[in-house]
Write an enzyme that holds these catalytic residues in place. Structure first.
Site, PDB file in Angstrom:
ATOM      1  CG  HIS A  62      -1.826  -1.149   1.334  1.00  0.00           C
ATOM      2  ND1 HIS A  62      -3.119  -1.117   0.855  1.00  0.00           N
ATOM      3  CD2 HIS A  62      -1.646  -2.393   1.849  1.00  0.00           C
ATOM      4  CE1 HIS A  62      -3.699  -2.295   1.075  1.00  0.00           C
ATOM      5  NE2 HIS A  62      -2.820  -3.088   1.676  1.00  0.00           N
ATOM      6  CG  PHE A  63       3.567   2.351  -2.651  1.00  0.00           C
ATOM      7  CD1 PHE A  63       4.066   1.680  -1.546  1.00  0.00           C
ATOM      8  CD2 PHE A  63       4.213   2.191  -3.866  1.00  0.00           C
ATOM      9  CE1 PHE A  63       5.176   0.854  -1.646  1.00  0.00           C
ATOM     10  CE2 PHE A  63       5.332   1.371  -3.984  1.00  0.00           C
ATOM     11  CZ  PHE A  63       5.805   0.698  -2.876  1.00  0.00           C
ATOM     12  CG  HIS A 232      -3.960 -10.406   3.816  1.00  0.00           C
ATOM     13  ND1 HIS A 232      -5.288 -10.813   3.826  1.00  0.00           N
ATOM     14  CD2 HIS A 232      -3.985  -9.094   3.459  1.00  0.00           C
ATOM     15  CE1 HIS A 232      -6.059  -9.808   3.499  1.00  0.00           C
ATOM     16  NE2 HIS A 232      -5.305  -8.752   3.263  1.00  0.00           N
ATOM     17  CG  ASP A 305      -1.265  -6.327   4.067  1.00  0.00           C
ATOM     18  OD1 ASP A 305      -1.513  -5.332   3.353  1.00  0.00           O
ATOM     19  OD2 ASP A 305      -2.068  -6.746   4.934  1.00  0.00           O
ATOM     20  N   GLY A 324      -3.012  -2.381  10.224  1.00  0.00           N
ATOM     21  CA  GLY A 324      -1.878  -2.466   9.313  1.00  0.00           C
ATOM     22  C   GLY A 324      -0.532  -2.165   9.930  1.00  0.00           C
TER      23      GLY A 324
END
EC number: 3.5.2.3
Length: 427
Positions: A62-63, A232, A305, A324
């Site tokens: 996730h950027f 995941h 992830d 996260g």
């Protein structure tokens, strides 16, 4: 440009390390040998006897750009990936705006082209705005460069919507990648349902929340023939369902994250948001099932992830912190130290799961040290032990539960298309 990486070691079959030098030219691996004449090269890098591998491939990051650049940007996220030895990463579409049209997806690729230091492939969503029941135009998104389709962060809740999405993806020969979570079974849960959640007085997340949706989706995947990839995986039951599906010949693949292989809910020290992730840390039997699943081929690859968040967000309690943790810069070190050093996995298996297999299952031209392959390469120090220091991360985020853990396997150099993308020496 002709580039030489000298004095390295590469893995041969049966986990043997042999001395090797790599000749890189025009973005590809031109030759592999014991040594070459340095005078023939414009650039020479010394691996100093350390491990040379194909650049790692991470199919789940996730950027946060566009929309959440206080957490991470494409520039910082890709630098974090390079520092972890990753040369190809696949970025999730939970952005703002969500890249649910060809135009929006192209805008994200413009940012990637401008700022990324590794190869970034962008996912497109299954449905508009991620949470709607309206399917995106998969054909247009594929033409705009979508890597695959996913609503990662939320599960597709309606079977009919998932069926239609799979049917279209199969027709386009595209993968359907699933965050599996039946929201009707969540009941406000923030961590694994078990003794630890009861002790902390926090609402738990049932294992069935994940496994039940995987079972539904596998039935639909069998019907449609789509390549169905499970994000995941975290539970023993999920592993069993995927194993049975593979035995039945259904085109299903799966990934597991390092934190689910290493940690369990009993490791959580208290009501601390740095330990909140989705899926949550599960029980001991779940962790063992994940390890067994990798070893027997039920689970195909390891994916980080990588999920950066702002410090203040993650310093909250479980009830209020976002889900996260970051993982790009620690993944290889944690897996190497906890599994290769202890004899549970071989080094060859780890490179297979972190480079070869993720490239293979998605048809990427990556993850291999062969003549003519892209010169995407990592060099790792397997000898030096050092504590994980989140303050030294290239990522903007420090939300990791692994701060202070002593690990081996730090990245020394990362090359993308033959060009140096990151080096410890330059820091």
């Amino acid at each position: 440009m002709k580039t030489l990486i000298k004095n390295g070691k590469i893995i041969k079959k049966e986990n043997q390390l042999i001395e090797a030098a790599l000749w890189l030219e025009n973005g590809v691996i031109h030759a592999i040998g014991e040594s070459f004449d340095e005078a023939d090269f414009e650039q020479v890098f010394d691996a100093n006897g350390q491990l040379i591998t194909p650049g790692l491939v991470d199919v789940h990051v996730h950027f946060r750009e566009p929309g959440f650049t206080y957490k991470e940007t494409i520039k910082t996220g890709s630098k974090a990936a390079a520092r972890g030895g990753f040369t190809t990463v696949c970025a999730m579409p939970n952005l703002n705006p969500v890249p649910d049209t060809a135009e929006k997806l192209s805008e994200v690729y413009d940012l990637i082209q401008k700022d990324a230091v590794v190869k970034v492939l962008q996912y497109a969503p299954i449905t508009e705005e991620l949470r709607s029941e309206v399917l995106t135009n998969q054909k247009a998104l594929k033409e705009a460069g979508a890597f695959a389709f996913t609503n990662d962060g939320v599960g597709v809740q309606t079977a009919g919507t998932m069926y239609l999405a799979m049917k279209e993806a199969a027709a386009l020969n595209m993968a359907l990648v699933a965050h599996t979570e039946d929201e009707s079974l969540l009941f406000g849960g923030v961590m694994h349902e078990g003794e630890v959640s009861k002790k902390l007085g926090l609402p738990g997340i049932l294992s069935a929340t994940e496994a039940s949706q995987i079972a539904r989706d596998i039935t639909l995947a069998k019907e449609t023939g789509v390549h169905y990839h499970v994000c995941h995986v975290s539970t023993e039951e999920s592993v069993r369902v995927i194993r049975d599906a593979k035995k039945a010949g259904i085109h299903v693949t799966a990934e597991v994250s390092p934190h689910h292989l290493i940690l369990v809910d009993e490791d959580i020290p208290g009501d601390e948001g740095f330990w909140k992730m989705n899926p949550p840390l599960r029980g001991l039997a779940d962790r063992q099932a994940l390890i067994d699943g990798l070893l027997d081929g039920t689970i195909d690859c390891i994916a980080t992830d990588h999920a950066p968040h702002g410090l203040e967000e993650k310093q909250q309690s479980f009830l209020n912190a976002p889900f996260g943790i970051v993982g790009s810069e620690t993944a290889f070190q944690l897996i190497y130290t906890n599994f290769v050093e202890t004899g549970i996995f071989t080094l060859e298996q780890v490179i297979d799961w972190m480079a070869v297999k993720p490239a293979e299952i998605f048809g990427l031209n990556a993850g291999t040290l062969t003549i003519g392959a892209p010169a995407d390469i990592a060099v790792f120090d397997l000898a030096t032990a050092a504590p994980i220091d989140a303050e030294a991360f290239e990522s903007m985020a420090v939300n990791t539960p692994f701060t202070g853990w002593t690990v081996k396997g730090k990245t020394l150099m990362t090359f993308v298309d033959g060009a140096l993308a990151w080096s410890e020496e330059a820091q």
